[in-house]
Motif scaffolding. Structure first.
Motif, PDB file in Angstrom:
ATOM      1  N   GLU A 172      -1.936   8.908  -1.375  1.00  0.00           N
ATOM      2  CA  GLU A 172      -2.768   8.354  -0.308  1.00  0.00           C
ATOM      3  C   GLU A 172      -3.525   9.453   0.419  1.00  0.00           C
TER       4      GLU A 172
ATOM      5  N   ARG B 203      -8.016   0.982  -2.905  1.00  0.00           N
ATOM      6  CA  ARG B 203      -8.295   2.201  -2.129  1.00  0.00           C
ATOM      7  C   ARG B 203      -9.741   2.650  -2.335  1.00  0.00           C
TER       8      ARG B 203
ATOM      9  N   ASP C  17      -3.746   6.679   5.860  1.00  0.00           N
ATOM     10  CA  ASP C  17      -4.241   5.339   5.593  1.00  0.00           C
ATOM     11  C   ASP C  17      -3.088   4.339   5.683  1.00  0.00           C
TER      12      ASP C  17
ATOM     13  N   SER D 250      -1.650   2.150   4.015  1.00  0.00           N
ATOM     14  CA  SER D 250      -1.484   1.603   2.673  1.00  0.00           C
ATOM     15  C   SER D 250      -0.202   0.787   2.591  1.00  0.00           C
TER      16      SER D 250
END
Length: 410
Positions: free
Chosen positions: A147, A172, A334, A336
């Motif tokens: 990430e 992403r 992020d 995620s």
């Protein structure tokens, strides 16, 4: 610059020049190895392009075995631009090494061979010297799934294809890149490295669980400051060593300490502690500097790492995982699916790492099956390797890839 620093710089520069000359001479004396150009049906059809020095050789090493298996289907070569790297990798790489000192050497190779696909493991600026050629398909395969902001660099638009692990990567890229169609430009291959059997170079105490702590490096800019050696590492290792109930494998990123002196000094502190404690501990305590990355996944029962490719390599094993929380407020983080669900470890918690690790091992949390599928697709033995080979051969043969999910589901 004082006289001592100036002298050191001059000495270092002179040593580098001497090493380079020796490597150039070694290459020139063995043209049948470093400039070999096969003919007929043995002509190269694909290439790994690696323009870096040995400090980044770890990025290429992890692809040696997947590429070796691909080479069973079609001839491959590794194009190297650094003389020292060419000499060193020739000793360990299962594929032929072609040393291209100049762009003219690359032109000659492409004229004589039938290279239809070139693979890239990093974003070295010299990649663009290779990408000026139109005939081969240029494929970014990266050196890990993570990430980090690196994974959605705008440079990815320059490649014809991006080999990604799974649907999470497409999400992403779609979220962070404008004008980039992730369905058309990516091939989902999983993580072929999980299908490689690596031999462990160490003998661990079989009666104790094994903790793998594999932090990333300090980064070269504020947004990439994910490394935890200085913030978490010393107290984390001390906690595990003092407990005595865990084997410990400490695996620092190969680039650790290059940009930050304190980071380098903290590595040495950890190394000394592990070496000293290992002499009298019933646990096996390892400061891992082995060239191979992969055997650690098989022997570890739990992994603590940073926001890095290590987290996703280990996630695919289905074993307990913890990700450190960056202390830098400038580090790009992020939200995620993985970072939202995998347990984190703060600097304060690192001081109590032994107890936290024990709780995680006892929990036997197996709730990440859907997360693994989202990031890697099918992780059954051999599935990722087959997807990599299939996608690569389709591109090399010029076959149309009409169904964007067919390779993933194969």
């Amino acid at each position: 610059m004082n006289l001592i620093s100036a002298t050191r710089s001059i000495t270092k520069f002179a040593s580098k020049k001497i090493r380079n000359r020796r490597n150039q001479e070694a290459i020139a004396s063995r043209p049948s190895i470093f400039s070999f150009s096969p003919q007929g049906d043995q002509k190269y059809r694909g290439a790994l392009y690696f323009a870096d020095g040995m400090v980044n050789a770890y990025q290429a090493r992890q692809w040696f075995e997947p590429l070796r298996q691909l080479a069973d289907r079609t001839p491959l070569v590794v194009i190297v631009r650094n003389a020292e790297t060419a000499v060193q990798l020739q000793k360990e790489c299962p594929l032929p090494i072609f040393y291209a000192k100049t762009i003219g050497d690359i032109e000659m190779l492409l004229e004589e061979q039938e290279i239809d696909a070139v693979f890239y493991v990093n974003q070295n600026i010299r990649n663009f010297q290779m990408m000026r050629f139109n005939r081969p398909a240029h494929i970014f395969i990266s050196h890990g799934e993570s990430e980090k902001a690196y994974m959605w660099s705008n440079q990815l638009k320059a490649y014809d294809y991006v080999f990604s692990a799974g649907e999470a990567a497409r999400e992403r890229l779609g979220k962070n890149l404008s004008g980039f169609d992730p369905v058309q430009r990516t091939r989902l291959i999983g993580r072929p490295q999980i299908d490689v059997n690596y031999e462990s170079p160490v003998n661990l105490n079989p009666n104790l669980p094994t903790v793998l702590y594999a932090p990333t490096w300090e980064g070269d800019r504020p947004s990439m400051s994910y490394g935890s050696v200085s913030s978490h590492g010393k107290s984390l290792i001390s906690s595990l060593v003092a407990n005595g109930g865990y084997n410990v494998i400490f695996r620092p990123h190969p680039r650790s300490g290059i940009n930050n002196i304190q980071y380098r000094e903290d590595l040495l502190t950890i190394k000394k502690e592990l070496l000293l404690a290992n002499a009298s501990s019933s646990a096996t305590l390892v400061y891992d500097e082995s060239p191979q990355w992969g055997w650690q996944w098989a022997v570890a029962d739990i992994c603590i790492t940073d926001i890095s490719a290590v987290a996703y390599d280990f996630l695919a094993t289905g074993k307990p995982l913890m990700i450190t929380t960056p202390v830098s407020q400038q580090a790009t983080v992020d939200d995620s699916p993985a970072l939202l669900r995998v347990p984190s470890l703060s600097t304060t918690e690192a001081q109590n790492a032994a107890a936290i690790v024990g709780s995680r091992l006892e929990a036997q949390d197996d709730s990440y099956a859907d997360l693994v599928a989202h990031y890697f697709g099918d992780t059954q033995p051999g599935a990722s390797m087959q997807r990599f080979i299939t996608s690569s051969m389709e591109i090399i043969k010029g076959e149309n890839h009409t169904d964007s999910t067919s390779v993933q589901e194969a």
